[in-house]
Design a protein around this motif. Structure first.
Motif, PDB file in Angstrom:
ATOM      1  N   VAL A 137       2.057 -13.476 -39.477  1.00 13.63           N
ATOM      2  CA  VAL A 137       1.172 -12.617 -40.268  1.00 13.63           C
ATOM      3  C   VAL A 137      -0.115 -13.395 -40.501  1.00 13.63           C
ATOM      4  O   VAL A 137      -0.086 -14.522 -41.005  1.00 13.63           O
ATOM      5  N   ILE A 138      -1.239 -12.787 -40.097  1.00 12.85           N
ATOM      6  CA  ILE A 138      -2.515 -13.493 -40.219  1.00 12.85           C
ATOM      7  C   ILE A 138      -3.499 -12.684 -41.051  1.00 12.85           C
ATOM      8  O   ILE A 138      -3.435 -11.453 -41.105  1.00 12.85           O
ATOM      9  N   GLU A 139      -4.386 -13.416 -41.677  1.00 17.27           N
ATOM     10  CA  GLU A 139      -5.457 -12.810 -42.477  1.00 17.27           C
ATOM     11  C   GLU A 139      -6.761 -12.977 -41.715  1.00 17.27           C
ATOM     12  O   GLU A 139      -7.187 -14.096 -41.424  1.00 17.27           O
ATOM     13  N   THR A 140      -7.365 -11.848 -41.352  1.00 15.29           N
ATOM     14  CA  THR A 140      -8.621 -11.865 -40.606  1.00 15.29           C
ATOM     15  C   THR A 140      -9.751 -11.361 -41.486  1.00 15.29           C
ATOM     16  O   THR A 140      -9.533 -10.931 -42.628  1.00 15.29           O
ATOM     17  N   ASP A 141     -10.950 -11.353 -40.937  1.00 17.73           N
ATOM     18  CA  ASP A 141     -12.091 -10.821 -41.679  1.00 17.73           C
ATOM     19  C   ASP A 141     -11.940  -9.327 -41.919  1.00 17.73           C
ATOM     20  O   ASP A 141     -12.560  -8.767 -42.841  1.00 17.73           O
ATOM     21  N   ASP A 142     -11.117  -8.657 -41.085  1.00 16.14           N
ATOM     22  CA  ASP A 142     -10.953  -7.209 -41.186  1.00 16.14           C
ATOM     23  C   ASP A 142      -9.662  -6.788 -41.876  1.00 16.14           C
ATOM     24  O   ASP A 142      -9.365  -5.603 -41.973  1.00 16.14           O
ATOM     25  N   GLY A 143      -8.872  -7.744 -42.324  1.00 15.29           N
ATOM     26  CA  GLY A 143      -7.631  -7.389 -42.993  1.00 15.29           C
ATOM     27  C   GLY A 143      -6.474  -8.253 -42.527  1.00 15.29           C
ATOM     28  O   GLY A 143      -6.653  -9.225 -41.788  1.00 15.29           O
ATOM     29  N   THR A 144      -5.271  -7.886 -42.966  1.00 14.06           N
ATOM     30  CA  THR A 144      -4.059  -8.641 -42.646  1.00 14.06           C
ATOM     31  C   THR A 144      -3.264  -7.905 -41.569  1.00 14.06           C
ATOM     32  O   THR A 144      -3.065  -6.692 -41.658  1.00 14.06           O
ATOM     33  N   TYR A 145      -2.807  -8.647 -40.564  1.00 14.60           N
ATOM     34  CA  TYR A 145      -2.074  -8.052 -39.447  1.00 14.60           C
ATOM     35  C   TYR A 145      -0.813  -8.863 -39.166  1.00 14.60           C
ATOM     36  O   TYR A 145      -0.801 -10.089 -39.285  1.00 14.60           O
ATOM     37  N   SER A 146       0.237  -8.156 -38.748  1.00 10.00           N
ATOM     38  CA  SER A 146       1.443  -8.823 -38.269  1.00 10.00           C
ATOM     39  C   SER A 146       1.414  -8.847 -36.748  1.00 10.00           C
ATOM     40  O   SER A 146       1.014  -7.877 -36.101  1.00 10.00           O
ATOM     41  N   ILE A 147       1.833  -9.968 -36.167  1.00  6.44           N
ATOM     42  CA  ILE A 147       1.775 -10.159 -34.720  1.00  6.44           C
ATOM     43  C   ILE A 147       3.171 -10.450 -34.198  1.00  6.44           C
ATOM     44  O   ILE A 147       3.895 -11.293 -34.736  1.00  6.44           O
ATOM     45  N   GLY A 148       3.552  -9.742 -33.142  1.00 11.10           N
ATOM     46  CA  GLY A 148       4.810 -10.006 -32.454  1.00 11.10           C
ATOM     47  C   GLY A 148       4.549 -10.339 -30.998  1.00 11.10           C
ATOM     48  O   GLY A 148       3.417 -10.277 -30.522  1.00 11.10           O
ATOM     49  N   GLY A 149       5.603 -10.668 -30.275  1.00 18.98           N
ATOM     50  CA  GLY A 149       5.474 -11.001 -28.864  1.00 18.98           C
ATOM     51  C   GLY A 149       5.542  -9.767 -27.993  1.00 18.98           C
ATOM     52  O   GLY A 149       5.467  -8.625 -28.474  1.00 18.98           O
ATOM     53  N   LEU A 150       5.697  -9.979 -26.679  1.00 18.06           N
ATOM     54  CA  LEU A 150       5.776  -8.862 -25.743  1.00 18.06           C
ATOM     55  C   LEU A 150       6.949  -7.958 -26.106  1.00 18.06           C
ATOM     56  O   LEU A 150       8.059  -8.416 -26.373  1.00 18.06           O
TER      57      LEU A 150
END
Length: 349
Positions: free
Chosen positions: A318-331
């Motif tokens: 889970v990352i915090e970017t300039d545009d908001g927070t997003y969850s990231i998974g693999g393929l």
């Protein structure tokens, strides 16, 4: 030929829609600064620099970074077409060779009756690994495949190992054999997967004893690999005790195996190191960026203790970017916001 038809043809050479739009914009501009290209294509300057490196590597553009500011110049279309033609021609032998190998592998389903042959096949499959191994094996026979495991680790392969028939407090020699090792006093099935596409399953007693009448199965069917990996991490990994963990990799580093990236992030978190992630891929549920960049604020995983995932095979950043927070998974991600093809981990400054 209109722009859409041209874009469709370029997509066949592995370029994404956004990369194609940027390239076509550059063709119209001629040599230009990154800021000019970004304004005309409606993308960020950072993205233009990233795309220009990809296009230069593929022979589409020339990046003039010896001048200030850096400019990007499209190469003559005739030169681009010639380069693409040569690439297509050079692919044929490799495609034919791979087609033969794949056709043979996909049909492979082998039954093994000998303990010696099982151990030999495990060693052979480990030697073929490129990105990830999951393996459960009795400690008494670990030496039979130790050299192959060490060589896989030296190649950068992620190795998750469960050693059975021993206690956590036993004096074990495990350094260098795997990225992660867990131990379990109970006898468990011998399970191996290599790159989630080929593997082996054998009853525990077949490998533990030489006089067993049990049989093992070797499979080379890609749809079975993830099932065995899921069983390994879902049913057996949580039951075993953590015995060894590798040190964090030197960073920055790029990972195409997402589970490997999550492990490194968790190791850094355990060591108190904050990380920044750049993920390349696609949004899962909506249209959106093909790249996310931000600071890791949460890690959901069950590779290291304590487990922080909500289900056994969850591996999420889970990352915090300039545009908001997003969850990231693999393929294959379907719960997370973003499916990553590969990620870059960098220590936060």
């Amino acid at each position: 030929m209109d722009d859409r038809e041209l874009a469709d043809l370029l997509e066949q050479f592995g370029l994404s829609e956004k990369v194609i739009d940027t390239y076509l914009t550059l063709l119209e501009l001629g040599e230009a600064k990154a800021s000019q290209i970004a304004d005309a294509a409606g993308v960020s300057k950072r993205y233009v620099y990233s795309v220009s490196q990809e296009l230069e590597a593929r022979g589409f553009v020339e990046v003039n970074d010896h001048v200030v500011p850096t400019t990007i110049r499209p190469l003559p279309p005739a030169a681009v077409v010639e380069s693409l033609s040569q690439s297509v021609e050079s692919m044929q032998p490799a495609l034919e060779e791979r087609y033969t190998t794949t056709a043979r592998d996909e049909e492979r389903f082998e039954v093994i009756k000998s303990r010696v042959t099982v151990l030999k096949r495990i060693a052979e499959l480990i030697a073929r690994s490129e990105s990830e191994i999951t393996l459960s094996l009795p400690y008494d026979v670990l030496d039979e495949v130790a050299d192959e495991l060490r060589a896989a680790r030296e190649r950068g392969v992620l190795v998750s190992l469960v050693v059975s028939g021993v206690e956590p407090h036993d004096d074990l020699s495990l350094d260098g054999l795997a990225s992660l090792v867990r131990v379990w006093h109970e006898l468990m099935p011998t399970m191996l997967t290599v790159d989630s596409r080929i593997g082996l399953v054998a009853p525990g007693e077949m490998v533990a004893r030489s006089n067993s009448e049990s049989q093992a199965i070797v499979f080379a069917q890609p749809h079975l690999g993830p099932v065995i990996v899921g069983s390994f991490f879902g049913n057996y990994w949580p039951m075993a005790a953590e015995a060894y963990t590798t040190q964090p990799d030197p960073l920055p580093a790029t990972y195409h195996n997402f589970r490997h990236a999550v492990l490194q992030a968790a190791l850094c978190d355990r060591a108190g190191t904050d990380l920044t992630v750049t993920a390349h891929g696609r949004m899962v549920h909506t249209d959106g960026p093909t790249e996310l960049h931000g600071r890791i604020v949460d890690i959901r995983q069950g590779l290291l203790e304590p487990a922080t995932n909500s289900f056994p095979v969850e591996n999420t950043l889970v990352i915090e970017t300039d545009d908001g927070t997003y969850s990231i998974g693999g393929l294959g991600a379907f719960i997370e916001d973003f499916e990553a093809e590969y990620v870059e981990l960098t220590p936060s400054s």
